[in-house]
Motif scaffolding. Structure first.
Motif, PDB file in Angstrom:
ATOM      1  N   GLY A  37      -9.315  17.621  12.179  1.00 41.80           N
ATOM      2  CA  GLY A  37      -9.752  16.240  11.997  1.00 41.80           C
ATOM      3  C   GLY A  37      -9.987  15.894  10.539  1.00 41.80           C
ATOM      4  O   GLY A  37      -9.574  14.832  10.058  1.00 41.80           O
ATOM      5  N   VAL A  38     -10.632  16.798   9.813  1.00 46.74           N
ATOM      6  CA  VAL A  38     -10.908  16.564   8.386  1.00 46.74           C
ATOM      7  C   VAL A  38      -9.602  16.514   7.595  1.00 46.74           C
ATOM      8  O   VAL A  38      -9.412  15.629   6.744  1.00 46.74           O
ATOM      9  CB  VAL A  38     -11.843  17.663   7.839  1.00 46.74           C
ATOM     10  N   ALA A  39      -8.695  17.452   7.873  1.00 42.94           N
ATOM     11  CA  ALA A  39      -7.411  17.467   7.160  1.00 42.94           C
ATOM     12  C   ALA A  39      -6.617  16.192   7.442  1.00 42.94           C
ATOM     13  O   ALA A  39      -6.026  15.598   6.528  1.00 42.94           O
ATOM     14  CB  ALA A  39      -6.611  18.707   7.566  1.00 42.94           C
ATOM     15  N   ALA A  40      -6.594  15.759   8.717  1.00 44.55           N
ATOM     16  CA  ALA A  40      -5.862  14.539   9.070  1.00 44.55           C
ATOM     17  C   ALA A  40      -6.442  13.323   8.363  1.00 44.55           C
ATOM     18  O   ALA A  40      -5.701  12.465   7.852  1.00 44.55           O
ATOM     19  CB  ALA A  40      -5.889  14.335  10.584  1.00 44.55           C
ATOM     20  N   LEU A  41      -7.764  13.242   8.311  1.00 44.93           N
ATOM     21  CA  LEU A  41      -8.407  12.118   7.624  1.00 44.93           C
ATOM     22  C   LEU A  41      -8.042  12.094   6.146  1.00 44.93           C
ATOM     23  O   LEU A  41      -7.695  11.041   5.587  1.00 44.93           O
ATOM     24  CB  LEU A  41      -9.930  12.215   7.785  1.00 44.93           C
ATOM     25  N   ILE A  42      -8.107  13.237   5.486  1.00 44.56           N
ATOM     26  CA  ILE A  42      -7.819  13.295   4.057  1.00 44.56           C
ATOM     27  C   ILE A  42      -6.367  12.919   3.782  1.00 44.56           C
ATOM     28  O   ILE A  42      -6.069  12.132   2.871  1.00 44.56           O
ATOM     29  CB  ILE A  42      -8.135  14.703   3.507  1.00 44.56           C
ATOM     30  N   VAL A  43      -5.441  13.450   4.580  1.00 46.65           N
ATOM     31  CA  VAL A  43      -4.022  13.188   4.357  1.00 46.65           C
ATOM     32  C   VAL A  43      -3.684  11.717   4.621  1.00 46.65           C
ATOM     33  O   VAL A  43      -3.000  11.064   3.825  1.00 46.65           O
ATOM     34  CB  VAL A  43      -3.152  14.100   5.243  1.00 46.65           C
ATOM     35  N   VAL A  44      -4.185  11.170   5.736  1.00 44.69           N
ATOM     36  CA  VAL A  44      -3.873   9.774   6.078  1.00 44.69           C
ATOM     37  C   VAL A  44      -4.460   8.822   5.043  1.00 44.69           C
ATOM     38  O   VAL A  44      -3.790   7.869   4.610  1.00 44.69           O
ATOM     39  CB  VAL A  44      -4.395   9.444   7.492  1.00 44.69           C
ATOM     40  N   LEU A  45      -5.698   9.046   4.630  1.00 43.33           N
ATOM     41  CA  LEU A  45      -6.298   8.179   3.610  1.00 43.33           C
ATOM     42  C   LEU A  45      -5.542   8.291   2.291  1.00 43.33           C
ATOM     43  O   LEU A  45      -5.364   7.285   1.584  1.00 43.33           O
ATOM     44  CB  LEU A  45      -7.771   8.552   3.409  1.00 43.33           C
ATOM     45  N   SER A  46      -5.081   9.489   1.938  1.00 44.84           N
ATOM     46  CA  SER A  46      -4.314   9.664   0.703  1.00 44.84           C
ATOM     47  C   SER A  46      -2.991   8.927   0.772  1.00 44.84           C
ATOM     48  O   SER A  46      -2.564   8.292  -0.201  1.00 44.84           O
ATOM     49  CB  SER A  46      -4.088  11.153   0.434  1.00 44.84           C
ATOM     50  N   VAL A  47      -2.315   8.995   1.935  1.00 49.73           N
ATOM     51  CA  VAL A  47      -1.039   8.295   2.093  1.00 49.73           C
ATOM     52  C   VAL A  47      -1.251   6.779   2.032  1.00 49.73           C
ATOM     53  O   VAL A  47      -0.472   6.053   1.393  1.00 49.73           O
ATOM     54  CB  VAL A  47      -0.355   8.705   3.418  1.00 49.73           C
ATOM     55  N   MET A  48      -2.310   6.291   2.669  1.00 54.98           N
ATOM     56  CA  MET A  48      -2.587   4.851   2.623  1.00 54.98           C
ATOM     57  C   MET A  48      -2.955   4.411   1.214  1.00 54.98           C
ATOM     58  O   MET A  48      -2.571   3.321   0.771  1.00 54.98           O
ATOM     59  CB  MET A  48      -3.701   4.502   3.610  1.00 54.98           C
ATOM     60  N   ASN A  49      -3.690   5.258   0.484  1.00 53.76           N
ATOM     61  CA  ASN A  49      -3.968   4.964  -0.928  1.00 53.76           C
ATOM     62  C   ASN A  49      -2.672   4.921  -1.730  1.00 53.76           C
ATOM     63  O   ASN A  49      -2.510   4.086  -2.627  1.00 53.76           O
ATOM     64  CB  ASN A  49      -4.900   6.026  -1.519  1.00 53.76           C
ATOM     65  N   GLY A  50      -1.742   5.840  -1.397  1.00 49.22           N
ATOM     66  CA  GLY A  50      -0.468   5.857  -2.093  1.00 49.22           C
ATOM     67  C   GLY A  50       0.346   4.601  -1.841  1.00 49.22           C
ATOM     68  O   GLY A  50       0.929   4.017  -2.771  1.00 49.22           O
ATOM     69  N   PHE A  51       0.404   4.151  -0.573  1.00 54.30           N
ATOM     70  CA  PHE A  51       1.110   2.907  -0.254  1.00 54.30           C
ATOM     71  C   PHE A  51       0.450   1.715  -0.951  1.00 54.30           C
ATOM     72  O   PHE A  51       1.131   0.834  -1.474  1.00 54.30           O
ATOM     73  CB  PHE A  51       1.132   2.683   1.253  1.00 54.30           C
ATOM     74  N   GLN A  52      -0.887   1.701  -0.941  1.00 51.43           N
ATOM     75  CA  GLN A  52      -1.600   0.597  -1.581  1.00 51.43           C
ATOM     76  C   GLN A  52      -1.313   0.573  -3.085  1.00 51.43           C
ATOM     77  O   GLN A  52      -1.089  -0.496  -3.672  1.00 51.43           O
ATOM     78  CB  GLN A  52      -3.102   0.737  -1.327  1.00 51.43           C
ATOM     79  N   LYS A  53      -1.308   1.750  -3.703  1.00 52.28           N
ATOM     80  CA  LYS A  53      -1.028   1.832  -5.138  1.00 52.28           C
ATOM     81  C   LYS A  53       0.400   1.418  -5.435  1.00 52.28           C
ATOM     82  O   LYS A  53       0.672   0.705  -6.409  1.00 52.28           O
ATOM     83  CB  LYS A  53      -1.280   3.260  -5.617  1.00 52.28           C
ATOM     84  N   GLU A  54       1.346   1.864  -4.582  1.00 51.30           N
ATOM     85  CA  GLU A  54       2.757   1.531  -4.788  1.00 51.30           C
ATOM     86  C   GLU A  54       2.986   0.031  -4.659  1.00 51.30           C
ATOM     87  O   GLU A  54       3.668  -0.582  -5.481  1.00 51.30           O
ATOM     88  CB  GLU A  54       3.607   2.281  -3.760  1.00 51.30           C
ATOM     89  N   LEU A  55       2.383  -0.585  -3.633  1.00 53.35           N
ATOM     90  CA  LEU A  55       2.542  -2.027  -3.452  1.00 53.35           C
ATOM     91  C   LEU A  55       1.868  -2.808  -4.575  1.00 53.35           C
ATOM     92  O   LEU A  55       2.393  -3.823  -5.042  1.00 53.35           O
ATOM     93  CB  LEU A  55       1.956  -2.444  -2.098  1.00 53.35           C
ATOM     94  N   ARG A  56       0.705  -2.319  -4.996  1.00 54.92           N
ATOM     95  CA  ARG A  56       0.015  -2.991  -6.099  1.00 54.92           C
ATOM     96  C   ARG A  56       0.848  -2.918  -7.375  1.00 54.92           C
ATOM     97  O   ARG A  56       0.935  -3.894  -8.132  1.00 54.92           O
ATOM     98  CB  ARG A  56      -1.357  -2.342  -6.315  1.00 54.92           C
ATOM     99  N   THR A  57       1.483  -1.769  -7.615  1.00 58.65           N
ATOM    100  CA  THR A  57       2.320  -1.620  -8.798  1.00 58.65           C
ATOM    101  C   THR A  57       3.505  -2.575  -8.743  1.00 58.65           C
ATOM    102  O   THR A  57       3.873  -3.198  -9.750  1.00 58.65           O
ATOM    103  CB  THR A  57       2.822  -0.174  -8.910  1.00 58.65           C
ATOM    104  N   ARG A  58       4.115  -2.705  -7.558  1.00 64.19           N
ATOM    105  CA  ARG A  58       5.271  -3.584  -7.421  1.00 64.19           C
ATOM    106  C   ARG A  58       4.868  -5.053  -7.593  1.00 64.19           C
ATOM    107  O   ARG A  58       5.573  -5.837  -8.223  1.00 64.19           O
ATOM    108  CB  ARG A  58       5.939  -3.370  -6.068  1.00 64.19           C
ATOM    109  N   ILE A  59       3.724  -5.419  -6.991  1.00 70.93           N
ATOM    110  CA  ILE A  59       3.272  -6.815  -7.105  1.00 70.93           C
ATOM    111  C   ILE A  59       2.926  -7.151  -8.548  1.00 70.93           C
ATOM    112  O   ILE A  59       3.321  -8.194  -9.082  1.00 70.93           O
ATOM    113  CB  ILE A  59       2.064  -7.056  -6.184  1.00 70.93           C
ATOM    114  N   LEU A  60       2.190  -6.240  -9.214  1.00 74.51           N
ATOM    115  CA  LEU A  60       1.774  -6.514 -10.588  1.00 74.51           C
ATOM    116  C   LEU A  60       2.922  -6.343 -11.576  1.00 74.51           C
ATOM    117  O   LEU A  60       2.773  -6.654 -12.753  1.00 74.51           O
ATOM    118  CB  LEU A  60       0.599  -5.606 -10.970  1.00 74.51           C
ATOM    119  N   GLY A  61       4.060  -5.797 -11.100  1.00 80.53           N
ATOM    120  CA  GLY A  61       5.233  -5.802 -11.946  1.00 80.53           C
ATOM    121  C   GLY A  61       5.819  -7.191 -12.087  1.00 80.53           C
ATOM    122  O   GLY A  61       6.580  -7.465 -13.015  1.00 80.53           O
ATOM    123  N   VAL A  62       5.462  -8.081 -11.160  1.00 83.41           N
ATOM    124  CA  VAL A  62       5.952  -9.463 -11.186  1.00 83.41           C
ATOM    125  C   VAL A  62       4.812 -10.423 -11.499  1.00 83.41           C
ATOM    126  O   VAL A  62       4.951 -11.329 -12.320  1.00 83.41           O
ATOM    127  CB  VAL A  62       6.593  -9.833  -9.839  1.00 83.41           C
TER     128      VAL A  62
END
Length: 415
Positions: A37-62
């Motif tokens: 459970g702890v490993a799943a939480l850490i991995v999923v939150l990290s992936v969602m942080n990664g998607f959020q960062k990637e989308l933020r980078t793309r949006i702020l590129g424009v």
């Protein structure tokens, strides 16, 4: 230094071979459940942080970190306004822009879009358009040549490529005896960009600032000034502070307001995933309750002997709290190590699994972000650790309380 006997007995119960191997098996399942459970939480939150960062980078590129626009849609003296904004110690760069609606037509096909006039050399300081160019060049937006850089989906819908001609229809018309006639101007496609956000790829076109001023009859005025700051997360505070630096009737708007609904939805999704996945840890904690209840039943004779030797009920509780907390702590440690290792190496693990199974989780034909991004934030790790440890401790309370209520005479009657 002598350890309390409650701690020693609790550790002994954890290490010792139990007569009932089923209890050991359930204890192992509880430990692995907490770790999973702890490993799943850490991995999923990290992936969602990664998607959020990637989308933020793309949006702020424009988009821009902070945008200053005139109250009536125009700013007369933008160089002095940009100079005033640059006096703030955290403002890194400024660039003017002209922005308005228009329609593009090619061979009878018509498509509406947002037209933004820019200075390419200054736009590079506040945005990352150059990195999104798929064909052509941003430097070809020269004044007087009427070149245009289109979004990939916009160019696809108009069926044009680099070098083709498109006709731009401006809403500001020319008054004639026959009425108001829309202004038409032929532009040559000098580039195509692809940000990865449909909003921009299908509805944004870039032209030179001076061409935009001529097209929309703005003389030397602009729509506003875009600013880039040192820390994008401090943009709301900097925007408020800029009100003391800018001496003009203008609106100050930061990126969190212009895309508030989008980022709020991403954050809500992350919070909901955190709550849902926390149930995995809760289920493992319930397993820990059953493990300790069976352990208390198995150790009733030992508890009775300890009570007859003078052990207090709180000491009996402490023994089983130590036992349950140790199981939870080991599972928590395994989960943290496994989750952090997987989150840091997900760019290696996922391609290996895809190659092993012969599948592609995020197809390039469907998803623009075809790889799983990961952004491990230690604040999330500590939050998951705290919640899992608290749940493990709470799971030990009821079995420990039952152990403290064991009657020595009843427990030793049949011994």
């Amino acid at each position: 230094m002598a350890l309390p006997y409650e701690l020693l007995i609790g550790l002994r119960y954890t290490r010792a071979k139990r007569r009932n191997h089923f209890i050991s098996f359930i204890s192992l399942i509880s430990m692995l459940g907490i770790g999973l459970g702890v490993a799943a939480l850490i991995v999923v939150l990290s992936v969602m942080n990664g998607f959020q960062k990637e989308l933020r980078t793309r949006i702020l590129g424009v988009a821009s970190h902070i945008q200053i626009t005139g109250i009536n849609g125009e700013l007369a003296d933008w160089p002095s306004l940009a100079e005033q904004a640059m006096q703030h110690p955290e403002v890194r760069a400024a660039a003017p822009f002209v922005q308005s609606q228009a329609m593009f037509t090619v061979d009878g096909g018509v498509k509406g879009a947002l037209v933004r006039g820019i200075l390419p050399e200054q736009e590079d300081r506040v945005a990352d358009f150059r990195q999104t160019i798929k064909s052509g060049s941003l430097d070809d937006l020269r004044p007087g040549e009427f070149g245009v850089v289109l979004g990939a989906d916009l160019a696809r819908s108009l069926r044009v490529f680099t070098g083709d001609k498109v006709t731009l229809i401006a809403p500001q018309g020319t008054v004639t005896p026959a009425g108001v006639v829309p202004r038409l101007k032929s532009f040559r496609v000098v580039g195509i960009f692809e940000v990865g956000m449909y909003e921009y790829d299908s509805g944004l076109a870039l032209i030179n600032l001076q061409d935009a001023q001529k097209l929309y009859q703005m003389e030397d005025r602009v729509t506003g000034v875009r600013l880039k700051v040192d820390d994008l997360f401090q943009a709301p505070r900097i925007a408020r502070e800029l009100a003391r630096y800018v001496n003009a009737d203008a609106y100050l708007n930061d990126w969190t307001k212009s895309h508030a609904n989008f980022f709020r939805a991403v954050q809500i999704e992350k919070n909901m995933m955190f709550i849902i996945l926390s149930l995995i840890v809760a289920v493992a904690a319930f397993n820990l309750v059953s493990t300790l209840v069976m352990a208390v039943t198995d150790k009733q004779a030992d508890i009775a002997i300890l009570r007859t030797l003078g052990a207090r009920p709180l000491s009996i509780m402490a023994i089983f709290v130590v036992q349950g907390a140790l199981v939870g702590f080991i599972g928590l440690g395994l989960g943290i190590v496994g989750g952090v290792a997987l989150a840091l190496n997900i760019d290696v693990v996922v391609p290996f699994i895809e190659k092993l199974l012969g599948v592609h989780f995020l197809s390039k034909e469907v998803y623009y972000i075809s790889d799983l991004p990961s952004d491990l934030q230690w604040s999330d790790v500590w939050g998951v650790t705290l919640i899992a440890f608290v749940l493990a401790l709470l799971a030990t309370l009821y079995p420990s309380w039952r152990a403290s209520r064991v009657n020595p005479a009843e427990a030793l009657r049949y011994e």
